[in-house]
Design an enzyme around this catalytic site. Structure first.
Site, PDB file in Angstrom:
ATOM      1  N   ARG B 308       0.842  -1.212   0.000  1.00 26.42           N
ATOM      2  CA  ARG B 308       0.000   0.000   0.000  1.00 26.42           C
ATOM      3  C   ARG B 308       0.873   1.257   0.000  1.00 26.42           C
ATOM      4  NH1 ARG B 308      -5.417   1.775   0.513  1.00 26.42           N
ATOM      5  NH2 ARG B 308      -6.122  -0.357   0.194  1.00 26.42           N
ATOM      6  N   GLU B 730      -9.916   5.614   6.826  1.00 23.83           N
ATOM      7  CA  GLU B 730      -8.493   5.931   6.758  1.00 23.83           C
ATOM      8  C   GLU B 730      -8.129   7.229   6.033  1.00 23.83           C
ATOM      9  OE1 GLU B 730      -8.067   1.973   5.101  1.00 23.83           O
ATOM     10  OE2 GLU B 730      -6.227   1.765   6.245  1.00 23.83           O
TER      11      GLU B 730
END
Lengths: 258, 797
Positions: B308, B730
């Site tokens: 990520r 997030e």
């Protein structure tokens, strides 16, 4: 479980389910100007008391021992929590937090750090806020302890609880009981004229109507919220002390009752 | 939808009656466990003697590796995470044995009596040490676009440098907690504060040596998770389960704060080393980056975290030639794990650092260089380095709105004025963008289930696979179900997340909770609606030929089109006066022997990822945001004050603006904590010295800016996502990069405008101490002619 269960709580008086609210008690005038931040004073008292505790415990034990032998190393203590008096036998080093959670089933007060650093265990003792993890249960005899469970009158929420609910002053809820107890004490402290570290003018008592956001923040800075619901918390205190929260604060159109 | 409904547990939270794992009523004979902690980061265990512990009254048993009935390993992706180490200690604080006792006090006293002897070994404690000794968990990962090396060689300008960032402790207020209750027939009910009940179930079963169906894991709710309970709950549930199996008694564990901080993994610290090529206008033409993640002692979730970071190295910027390589350092520290953003923030910090350097090198404003490099148009310039085109690019929208709301330009002028008249305090304003990919990187996790149970009185139980950690998922799921069925919220009871209700769930993570579970809940509700529709039609005396036929649709679709489920009734669209109550339909369904329970299921479509090539469409969509932050830095102390924050964030058509606003505020503040105050310090023996709130500073109420405006992007419905909403957990975390960049700007302002440094190497976190040291270093550099500059600038032409 930290400790053994060896006693039964007293039955509450049937006609007095909500005995006198401890925080409504008329404060001792001597305490009024004794300390700028009363909760800090309380914490220091607690630390001092921890050292003195064995003496306390010996005298208490001496009185009890003839009538009813106690488990070794334990003392009898009567705690008045949320208007109900309960008799317990405790190892004298048991904190008020552990006594509440493990012995009385009052799990609203949370153990976030157990070191007096996060505020999640905040309760009211004689109306003043105390980190219940930093004070011993045996020191709280003859005092009125109020926990988050004792703030509401039956189904009617305490105005501070209602304000937290309406202003969304929480996410996960774990710090909320401590925040609310601290906020209730904050209100009382302001009404008693206690200054804070950011009170602009020490010659003038702070007033709820004009208490600034900075004052509210400073007075709640001993309570951590990892979700950072802080904006809602400030707005909740503003609502509860009769101010109008800023327009960004939220009005709920419905509360879901689980 | 779009209702500002309060949290479904709101009343429980304000009255202290909401039950978390360790708030349940204790069971008769319940035991507690306490760890025996290793006082070394790396050591060989030469002797372990438990005899003395048995002298402690109340001790029931000391558990060691010999007591593990199944596999002595709790690894999530690979099995490299020994539960009871047998020969080697791999991080300071690792539990080598656990005492099981009648009380927690007895367990603690007994644990202290366990005698363990160690032969210390040299630990590896930093990414740099791991690089030097080539200590990595996995082989390097690479994503590549274009020809970065040749593009670097031909670039007009080139910079090299590195940026290092610290990890972050989750500091959920509720520490790790599990209760395990054996039923005496070989089955285990586990209550755990876990974001991933299914994984906890699988690993408890693995450790006990039994099949998964013998273990039920339930998560009542969590006092915060933030990624720290995605895998980190598992070892403690496992130890409690072993104790429950051996003793036959219920067992509870709740870590104390020090143990929680010492034993559990954190956000990965990262090191980024880069070379960037760019034009004199500030356009990036080539980027070459090595990313190193501090994985800690075991692999845990480090590979997807690293991935990520690698796919967010671009943030919102089009970089035509790019190569990013990633490695996971193996160090003797707790095993680093998921934390809100999951590597994304670490990747994005690197590119924001680079952009700022380019801007200062070229004497351009950072926001101008940011804007010039945005993804734009279609095709190549709107396609990421991993080959995914950004279908719905809203970067410019959030960027423009945030600047407008914050009155960015006017305030920038006012700040310049302030700075010209204040020698010792300097202010700066900065804006940074966020583009964050939504979906689990691991495609198989992008599925979810739900179970809807309707009773004959019309009351409903709703189950889904997501866990509640304060993010308001349960509230949103109730809203989805109530809207789909057309009934009031008061009918519902939200059930605790449990593996015996919805199996094979994914972690509640990756911001995906509402997207995945919401669709599954909707699916279950629609199944029930389709079953109820014919019954309602009968009760409404609707004959088949009275139902309008829609071309090409089935008669079932026609019927569902004709019936309106709303306000706890079902009525005919054509004959509005015909209506029947939801209860009546439910009762009739039971009498007609129609099932009133249904499962729901969802999998995200159109996802692809090829780990070999580093290409694909790993994200269903992107979430966007932009934040403007203004700070004032004090030149004497290095302290800063966050004066004002204005955020525009894209949550699609919000399922619940109240909850989403809280997520944006909370994510931002948590990000600010990571970047400016939360400092993890390990000493040279690998001992974490910041293991309590007294030494590890998270943001308090005093650090919240007085002006803190969050604006949810309007007219932003996202097609194909539950009721047009977007993931929110997030992405706002990374909005806090604007605080870091504003601090950097304020530091720069301490130099006269003509002498502003072209590089401000600001450590992360930018604590007051770090700010002060940066200021002093810059002043020393400016005052002496000898410039110590490890960060080389090369002019090619």
């Amino acid at each position: 479980m930290p400790d053994k269960t060896s006693s039964q709580p007293d039955q509450p008086e049937p006609n007095q389910p909500n005995a006198k609210k401890p925080n409504a008690k008329k404060p001792n005038s001597k305490k009024l100007n004794a300390s700028r931040r009363n909760f800090l004073g309380q914490a220091l008292t607690a630390a001092g008391g921890a050292i003195a505790a064995p003496t306390l415990f010996k005298s208490a034990q001496a009185q009890e021992v003839a009538a009813n032998p106690l488990p070794e190393g334990e003392v009898a203590v009567q705690l008045t929590v949320n208007g109900q008096t309960q008799s317990l036998t405790l190892e004298p080093r048991v904190t008020l937090l552990d006594a509440l959670r493990e012995r009385m089933g009052l799990t609203g007060s949370k153990k976030g750090c157990d070191h007096g650093q996060c505020g999640a265990c905040t309760v009211l003792v004689d109306g003043q806020r105390v980190y219940s993890c930093l004070t011993l249960a045996v020191m709280q005899e003859d005092k009125a302890i109020t926990t988050i469970e004792g703030l509401a009158q039956g189904e009617t929420l305490h105005p501070m609880q209602a304000a937290f609910l309406q202003q969304d002053g929480f996410q996960c809820g774990y710090c909320t009981p401590g925040q609310i107890c601290a906020a209730v004490a904050l209100l009382d402290e302001v009404q008693r004229g206690c200054a804070s570290a950011v009170t602009p003018d020490l010659t003038t008592s702070p007033a709820t109507a004009t208490l600034s956001e900075a004052e509210i923040r400073e007075r709640l800075s001993g309570n951590l919220c990892r979700c950072s619901a802080y904006n809602g918390i400030v707005a909740a205190v503003q609502q509860a002390i009769g101010q109008t929260p800023p327009p960004a604060a939220v009005v709920l159109d419905q509360v879901i009752h689980a | 939808m779009n209702h500002r409904r309060s949290h479904e547990s709101a009343v429980g939270h304000v009255t202290g009656k909401a039950i978390y794992t360790d708030e349940q009523r204790p069971l008769l004979g319940m035991l507690s466990i306490y760890p025996v902690i290793a006082p070394h980061a790396h050591a060989r265990i030469t002797r372990l003697d438990t005899a003395a512990a048995y002298e402690v009254p109340g001790l029931v048993r000391v558990l060691t590796a010999a007591d593990v009935p199944g596999v002595n390993d709790t690894g999530a992706i690979v099995q490299d995470e020994v539960l009871f180490p047998t020969d080697t200690v791999s991080y300071w604080g690792q539990a080598v044995a656990w005492a099981v006792a009648e009380t927690e006090t007895a367990a603690r006293l007994a644990a202290a009596k366990v005698q363990v002897e160690y032969e210390p070994l040299p630990p590896i404690l930093t990414i740099q040490d791991a690089i030097a000794t080539q200590n990595f968990h996995t082989s390097p990962q690479v994503i590549r676009r274009g020809a970065p090396q040749s593009a670097l060689e031909t670039a007009e300008l080139r910079l090299t440098g590195e940026v290092e960032m610290n990890g972050q402790d989750h500091f959920y207020l509720e520490t790790q907690a599990s209760w395990v209750i054996p039923d005496g027939e070989g089955h285990y009910q586990v209550y755990s504060s876990t974001q991933h009940p299914t994984e906890t179930q699988l690993i408890v079963a693995r450790v006990l040596g039994i099949t998964s169906n013998q273990v039920t894991v339930t998560c009542l709710r969590m006092g915060g998770g933030f990624g720290g309970k995605e895998t980190q709950a598992n070892p403690f549930a496992c130890v409690a389960a072993i104790a429950a199996q051996i003793t036959g008694r219920p067992v509870r564990v709740k870590l104390n704060r020090q143990h929680d901080m010492m034993l559990t993994g954190k956000r990965h610290g990262f090191l980024g080393q880069y070379q960037v090529g760019f034009t004199r206008q500030g356009l990036i033409t080539a980027l070459d980056v090595d990313l190193y993640a501090d994985g800690g002692w075991s692999l845990d979730l480090s590979p997807p975290v690293l991935m990520r970071a690698m796919v967010h190295i671009d943030n919102a910027y089009y970089i035509p030639n790019l190569e990013v390589r990633g490695q996971i350092a193996r160090t003797h520290k707790a095993s680093n794990t998921a934390f809100r953003g999951f590597g994304g923030p670490q990747g994005m910090i690197v590119i924001e650092e680079i952009i700022d350097r380019i801007a200062r090198t070229l004497k351009l404003s950072p926001e101008l260089v940011r804007e010039r490099n945005f993804y734009h148009g279609s095709g190549e310039t709107n396609t990421t380095h991993y080959g995914q085109e950004i279908a719905d690019n809203r970067i410019q929208r959030v960027w423009q709105e945030a600047q407008m709301n914050a009155q960015f330009l006017e305030r920038k002028l006012a700040i310049a004025q302030f700075n010209s008249t204040h020698a010792y305090q300097k202010r700066a304003i900065a804006i940074t963008p966020v583009k964050f990919g939504i979906s689990f990187n691991k495609i198989q996790y992008n599925q979810a289930g739900a179970l809807l149970l309707i009773y004959t009185d019309g009351s409903i139980q709703l189950n889904h696979g997501g866990t509640e950690m304060g993010q308001g998922l349960h509230t949103k799921m109730l809203q989805v179900a109530a809207r789909t069925l057309g009934v009031s919220l008061s009918r519902f009871r939200m059930m605790p997340t449990s593996t015996d209700k919805v199996p094979n769930t994914s972690a509640t993570a990756a911001s995906s909770g509402s997207d995945l579970n919401g669709q599954a809940v909707k699916d279950a509700c629609e199944t029930i609606k389709a079953r109820l529709a014919p019954i309602a039609a009968q009760l409404l005396l609707l004959l088949p030929d009275e139902i309008p036929q829609i071309n090409g649709k089935s008669s079932e679709a026609d019927l569902l089109q004709e019936l309106i489920f709303a306000e706890d009734t079902i009525r005919s669209r054509t004959y509005p006066d015909r209506q029947v109550s939801f209860e009546a339909v439910v009762k009739q369904a039971y009498c007609d022997r129609i099932s009133l329970s249904a499962t729901g299921y969802y999998r995200t479509p159109n996802l692809s990822w090829n780990p070999e090539t580093g290409k694909g469409n790993p994200f269903y969509y992107f979430a966007y945001g932009a934040a403007v932050s203004e700070v004032e830095v004090d030149g004497f102390t290095g302290t800063f004050k966050l004066r004002q924050v204005d955020i525009v964030h894209d949550v699609g058509e919000s399922l619940n603006p109240l909850i989403d606003q809280g997520q944006v505020e909370g994510g931002f503040v948590q990000g600010m904590g990571w970047l400016t105050m939360e400092e993890l310090v390990w000493d040279n023996q690998g001992r974490l010295r910041t293991d309590a709130p007294s030494t590890y500073k998270i943001p308090t109420i005093s650090e919240i800016p007085e002006h803190f405006q969050v604006h949810l992007l309007e007219r932003a419905s996202q097609p194909g996502v539950i009721y047009g909403s977007k993931a929110v957990g997030e992405p706002p975390f990374m909005l806090a990069m604007s605080v870091r960049e504003a601090i950097r700007g304020a530091i720069a302002a301490f130099s006269p405008p003509s002498l502003e440094p072209d590089h401000i190497p600001l450590p992360s976190p930018a604590t007051p101490e770090a700010i002060l040291m940066t200021l002093e270093a810059l002043q020393q550099n400016a005052s002496s002619e000898v410039l110590v500059k490890p960060w080389l600038i090369i002019e090619n032409r």
